[in-house]
Design a protein around this motif. Structure first.
Motif, PDB file in Angstrom:
ATOM      1  N   ASP A  46       0.869  -1.060   0.042  1.00 49.52           N
ATOM      2  CA  ASP A  46       0.089  -0.115   0.170  1.00 49.52           C
ATOM      3  C   ASP A  46       0.927   1.126  -0.139  1.00 49.52           C
ATOM      4  O   ASP A  46       1.489   1.512   1.211  1.00 49.52           O
TER       5      ASP A  46
ATOM      6  N   VAL B 144       3.598  18.512   2.155  1.00 50.61           N
ATOM      7  CA  VAL B 144       2.771  17.744   2.744  1.00 50.61           C
ATOM      8  C   VAL B 144       3.452  16.879   3.301  1.00 50.61           C
ATOM      9  O   VAL B 144       4.393  16.150   2.975  1.00 50.61           O
TER      10      VAL B 144
ATOM     11  N   PRO C 239       1.587   5.086  -0.439  1.00 48.71           N
ATOM     12  CA  PRO C 239       0.661   6.414  -0.335  1.00 48.71           C
ATOM     13  C   PRO C 239       0.735   7.228  -1.567  1.00 48.71           C
ATOM     14  O   PRO C 239       1.911   7.310  -1.959  1.00 48.71           O
ATOM     15  N   ILE C 240      -0.141   7.857  -2.041  1.00 50.97           N
ATOM     16  CA  ILE C 240      -0.139   9.201  -2.988  1.00 50.97           C
ATOM     17  C   ILE C 240      -0.395  10.351  -2.283  1.00 50.97           C
ATOM     18  O   ILE C 240      -1.508  10.538  -1.875  1.00 50.97           O
ATOM     19  N   PRO C 241       0.492  11.340  -2.023  1.00 46.83           N
ATOM     20  CA  PRO C 241       0.288  12.469  -1.206  1.00 46.83           C
ATOM     21  C   PRO C 241      -0.799  13.337  -1.843  1.00 46.83           C
ATOM     22  O   PRO C 241      -0.720  13.503  -3.069  1.00 46.83           O
ATOM     23  N   PRO C 242      -1.429  14.227  -1.056  1.00 47.73           N
ATOM     24  CA  PRO C 242      -2.362  15.115  -1.756  1.00 47.73           C
ATOM     25  C   PRO C 242      -1.326  16.182  -2.479  1.00 47.73           C
ATOM     26  O   PRO C 242      -0.210  16.396  -2.208  1.00 47.73           O
TER      27      PRO C 242
ATOM     28  N   THR D 151      -6.470   4.055  -5.571  1.00 48.56           N
ATOM     29  CA  THR D 151      -7.420   4.884  -4.903  1.00 48.56           C
ATOM     30  C   THR D 151      -6.928   6.360  -4.836  1.00 48.56           C
ATOM     31  O   THR D 151      -6.063   6.705  -5.296  1.00 48.56           O
ATOM     32  N   PRO D 152      -7.887   7.203  -4.436  1.00 51.42           N
ATOM     33  CA  PRO D 152      -7.311   8.667  -4.556  1.00 51.42           C
ATOM     34  C   PRO D 152      -6.417   8.783  -3.656  1.00 51.42           C
ATOM     35  O   PRO D 152      -5.485   9.816  -3.756  1.00 51.42           O
ATOM     36  N   ARG D 153      -5.855   7.972  -2.620  1.00 55.11           N
ATOM     37  CA  ARG D 153      -4.871   8.220  -1.768  1.00 55.11           C
ATOM     38  C   ARG D 153      -3.713   7.144  -1.690  1.00 55.11           C
ATOM     39  O   ARG D 153      -2.579   7.404  -0.992  1.00 55.11           O
ATOM     40  N   SER D 154      -3.981   6.096  -2.694  1.00 59.88           N
ATOM     41  CA  SER D 154      -2.847   5.198  -2.513  1.00 59.88           C
ATOM     42  C   SER D 154      -2.864   4.451  -3.877  1.00 59.88           C
ATOM     43  O   SER D 154      -3.782   4.106  -4.502  1.00 59.88           O
TER      44      SER D 154
ATOM     45  N   VAL E 128       3.790  12.822   4.338  1.00 56.77           N
ATOM     46  CA  VAL E 128       3.292  11.518   3.477  1.00 56.77           C
ATOM     47  C   VAL E 128       3.042  10.365   4.547  1.00 56.77           C
ATOM     48  O   VAL E 128       4.228  10.356   5.217  1.00 56.77           O
ATOM     49  N   PRO E 129       2.042   9.740   4.536  1.00 58.70           N
ATOM     50  CA  PRO E 129       1.943   8.839   5.441  1.00 58.70           C
ATOM     51  C   PRO E 129       2.932   7.563   5.132  1.00 58.70           C
ATOM     52  O   PRO E 129       3.356   7.503   4.176  1.00 58.70           O
TER      53      PRO E 129
END
Length: 104
Positions: free
Chosen positions: A17, A77, A19-22, A46-49, A79-80
């Motif tokens: 998984d 930003v 992450p795709i940061p904002p 997904t919008p975030r990953s 990033v998780p």
């Protein structure tokens, strides 16, 4: 992304998984190439990953996956962490460290 299996055994059905940061979009051509090469079984966005599915993860050297993110706006930003886990035993998971990205 660098993924290392430290269990001592081949781990089947691993999910990554990422992450795709904002303020960023993922360049899907990189994931398409990994899928075509058989490194990744499939992926979904997904919008975030980006969720990548591996058939297995061996115990040899780390698996290195290269992919690109494209900034869509100036941003600073958090990033998780990215996560890797086994599909059938999701309690067995590893995480990266969180990061901060800046685009001016």
């Amino acid at each position: 992304a660098n993924i290392r299996n430290q269990t001592g055994d081949v781990v089947p059905m691993v999910i990554l998984d990422l992450p795709i940061p904002p303020g960023f979009v993922l360049e899907t051509s990189d994931l398409d190439a990994l899928t075509k090469a058989g490194t990744v079984a499939k992926y979904q966005l997904t919008p975030r990953s980006a969720i990548l599915y591996l058939r297995d993860l061996g115990t040899q050297d780390p698996l290195v996956l290269q992919y690109r993110l494209k900034a869509t706006t100036p941003v600073r930003v958090a990033v998780p962490p990215a996560e890797a886990y086994e599909y059938y035993r999701p309690e067995l998971r590893g995480k990266s460290k969180a990061a901060t990205l800046s685009v001016m």
